[in-house]
Design a protein around this motif. Sequence first.
Motif, short mmCIF file in Angstrom:
data_model
loop_
_atom_site.label_atom_id
_atom_site.label_comp_id
_atom_site.label_asym_id
_atom_site.label_seq_id
_atom_site.Cartn_x
_atom_site.Cartn_y
_atom_site.Cartn_z
N LYS A 1 -6.20 -2.05 8.95
CA LYS A 1 -7.19 -1.47 8.15
C LYS A 1 -7.40 -2.21 6.89
O LYS A 1 -8.68 -2.53 6.57
N LYS B 1 0.86 -1.13 -0.11
CA LYS B 1 0.13 -0.01 0.09
C LYS B 1 0.85 1.26 -0.08
O LYS B 1 1.77 1.39 0.97
N ARG B 2 0.59 2.11 -0.81
CA ARG B 2 1.32 3.29 -1.06
C ARG B 2 0.55 4.57 -0.85
O ARG B 2 -0.52 4.51 -1.55
N TYR B 3 0.93 5.49 -0.23
CA TYR B 3 0.49 6.76 -0.14
C TYR B 3 1.34 7.91 -0.86
O TYR B 3 2.19 8.14 -0.22
N GLY B 4 1.30 8.09 -2.20
CA GLY B 4 2.12 9.10 -2.61
C GLY B 4 3.52 8.35 -2.71
O GLY B 4 3.82 7.21 -3.18
N ASN B 5 4.52 9.18 -2.13
CA ASN B 5 5.74 8.52 -2.04
C ASN B 5 6.02 7.76 -1.01
O ASN B 5 6.92 7.16 -0.82
N ASP C 1 -2.81 -2.01 -2.80
CA ASP C 1 -2.56 -1.77 -3.85
C ASP C 1 -2.12 -3.31 -4.71
O ASP C 1 -2.67 -3.40 -5.75
N THR D 1 5.59 4.43 1.27
CA THR D 1 5.04 3.08 1.25
C THR D 1 4.85 2.62 2.42
O THR D 1 5.74 2.60 3.52
N ALA D 2 3.39 2.44 2.94
CA ALA D 2 2.94 2.08 4.33
C ALA D 2 3.31 0.49 4.31
O ALA D 2 3.56 0.04 5.44
N THR E 1 -2.18 0.32 9.03
CA THR E 1 -2.65 0.22 7.59
C THR E 1 -2.74 -1.40 7.46
O THR E 1 -3.70 -1.73 6.59
N LEU F 1 -9.37 -0.19 4.24
CA LEU F 1 -8.79 0.10 2.85
C LEU F 1 -8.51 -1.08 1.85
O LEU F 1 -8.64 -2.19 2.50
#
Lengths: 335, 264, 356
Positions: free
Chosen positions: B55, B19-23, B64, B25-26, B52, B61
Amino acid sequence: MDSPSAASAGYGEAHVARGSISAGEVIASIGPLLALLVAGAFFASRSDRFLTGQNLSLVVQQSIVIGVMSIGQTLIILTAGIDLSCGAVMALSQIVMTRLAVVNGVHPVPAILLGMAAAVGFGLLNGVLSTRFGLPPFIVTLGTLNIAFAMTIIYSRQQTITNVPSSMTWLGNTFKVGTTAITYGSVLMFVLYVLMWFVMRETAFGRHVYAVGDNPEAARLSGISTNQLLIFVYSLAGLFYGIAALQSVGRTGVGDPNAGQTDNLASITAVVLGGTSLFGGRGKIMGTLLGVLIVGVFRNGLQLIGVESVYQVLVTGILVILAVVVDQYARRKQA
Amino acid sequence: MSETAADRTPVLEARGLVKRYGNVTALDGADFALYPDEILAVIGDNGAGKSTLIKALSGALTPDEGEILLDGKPVKFHGPLDARRAGIETVYQDLALSPALDIAENIFLGRELRRRGPLGSVVRMLDKRRMREDAAQYMRDLKIGIRSMRQPVETLSGGQRQGVAVARSAAFARHVVIMDEPTAALGVRESGMVLDLIRQVRDRGLPVILISHNMPQVFSVADRVHIQRLGRRIAVVEPRSVAMADAVAIMTGAMEGVRVPLAH
Amino acid sequence: MSRGRPTGRRRAFGLAWRWSAVLLAVAMLAPALVGLAQPAAAQDEIIVGLITKTETNPFFVKMKEGAQKAADAAGVKLLTGAGAFDADNAGQTTALENMVTAGAKGILITPGDTKAIVPAIQKARAAGVLVIALDTPTEPMDATDALFATDNFKAGRLIGEYAKVAMGDKAPVIATIDGSTGVSVSVLRHNGFLAGFGPAEAGGATPVATDSQFVPDSRVVCSQDADGDQAKSQTAMENCLQKNGDINLVYTINEPAARGAYTALKAAGKEKDVLIVSIDGGCTGVQAVKDGEIAATAQQYPLKMAELGVDAVVKYAKTGEKPSGYTDTGVNLITDKPMQGIESKDTTFGLANCWG
């Protein structure tokens, strides 16, 4: 692993089964009833005309427009919202109904339905704007208040509409119980209150309204679609404003472009006097009915004993503040 | 427990979650496995991807990349309600209770029981008596001693409210119960009661995922501990085989690449 | 943690219960103490009701005073009521019903919504109660037993005639600052002013009292409805000046409107060039005439309306005789600058007979 005594000892001792239904709820329900009874007793002692059937029927008749309107307001306030547009929407609705019938010759039944549709439409607008767009209900309904008010003035050309067909004013007709004349509108108001009392207590929808007002996040996580529910509540309130409009036509016999201008505050007053919290989640429909009747009794009683009507406004203000103070005090003692 | 682990199918499993949020990587190829009859604690420092991961498992959530398997079958959650319908219940950190409503109403919130016959289907009337009886039973099953289901939740103490939230999850969960920081707001004594509750839930056949910052509590109640670091699972340890200090060291990266007995 | 709470909490509940009951009782007693100041009506005491448009307009305050004085002199009881705002029909209807229930023999009313109040009045009359309109007729006028009011058309005509002579040879460029839209008083005064001022060309038509809308006039370059409110009238006058800077004559429906117009004119430096005329004859208005802000005002007599009204109800109660039709309660032109051929009284008279 298994330690029943340890587990239950901590949990069980704090509460006795029945007695701790929150006394805040007790205050909230007894308070308004007590106030109504005391006020009634007082006025009955000062004027022998107060407790007559005719006069009491009059008190109810004078309360039916605000009474029905406040049902909608109660629902909205229970969801921690507020509706400042109720009076203006009601006014627009009755102008639509009467103008269509009198000026455009529309048959009363579709005219009434169109008037109600206008009211529901505004309710829907209020609901959508405050959920989908996340705008505070206070601001949204302030805006729709002005829109509805302007539309009423424009559409009615500031003229009172008279010669309304008698089928539209039917709610103002009376039937006799003994020597007392009671209007159908009065009966309708009580019926609507009982109906909503049932819905709020005994249906999932009713409990969800409380949940959404109390803790909307919890409601959402429990699978309740809060946006849908709120839109429905505001639209349903609009329906009640439409019914209140019909009540107004029945009572006055005319379409009045100046109707309802102070009704938004009056309905909020009735809701608060009835013990419903402005913060949402707590309150009773029947409390609102008591609130409405309290205001009506005061207005009627003070007039009968010859006190200037401005004192009625003063007393209402004192009562509202008291009602809120008691509500806050009771809440603080619980949590 | 550990000797037969390799043959058992995990109840809830995740492989290679990303799972990535923009730059940022969670989750960076995170794995996860929860077996039946266990309390699995998930620990990790801030930014490790712990929340994360949870979730993703509870449906809040969608990852990806990677897959989630429930009872060996792949599942895809589009929202927390999907996970709930699949039988995964979550006890959130703020409990998600409605203080003005009573215990029975809270337990059945969103899943209310209707009366039988036309009163229920046409009039949509609630069967309050049955809900109260069932709620009382759920509380008894977990040995929580609150007697009246008609009490508004706001009159309960923090630990009692926690009890209601746990009872709700245990009542409706079919596969997994996730508990997010259940003792964070509680004092020592009430925390102890909640930990007992968690054991009760496991003993009644529901595996529990426990997220917690409190190491002593984790070590007192968990059967296994999943250690999350830098978006991946870097270790799973058994509390009886590993010292708490070592687990913390692994979590913070102080102990890197040390061979610790992995339980699975 | 749990041990000490039950008794503490239950005690607090009990306290809150008792405390709130006491407070509610106190709130109940407050109006009681107020009501105790007024003795309960004796069994065969005559009761007269007075319902005004609002509580706050000084015109109605004076009317109430006059009614109270007349009631005391005649030894009868006066009940009063009003709407919450100027056209609050629901409020006036409720007051009407309650006064009938209270046993009023006659009710005097200044109707806010002249059409909508009619059904409620008819119900009262059907119950044997005498209903007299004060100051403003209902529509239709005979919905009430009688009307005691100023002839508003005549009031307008008086100041119109005055303005014509006062303007002399100057070509008039007129602005009118009127009342609430569509209200009969506003229409009557406006048209009366134009009728008194005279037609644009010799032999032309002038408005009559039965005209229900403003009669158009080419000399009026700006006409604004400002609800007879001072602040709104100031804004209206400012806008009129923006529209036409040559305005030299301003008709205002009442003195608050005139005050607002004067403020706007003064701010524009035009107060010496413009003639302001008004209607009402309130004490502050007459003072404004004395101070030279308003050239002339037509004075009306709300006190007289109230007195006549109370006397009529008492007569009805004692003899059963009802008044009927329209009674003109009089109007006088007040100015300190009298004009040739125009009958007027000066401000000393005006201040001696003013209201407010």
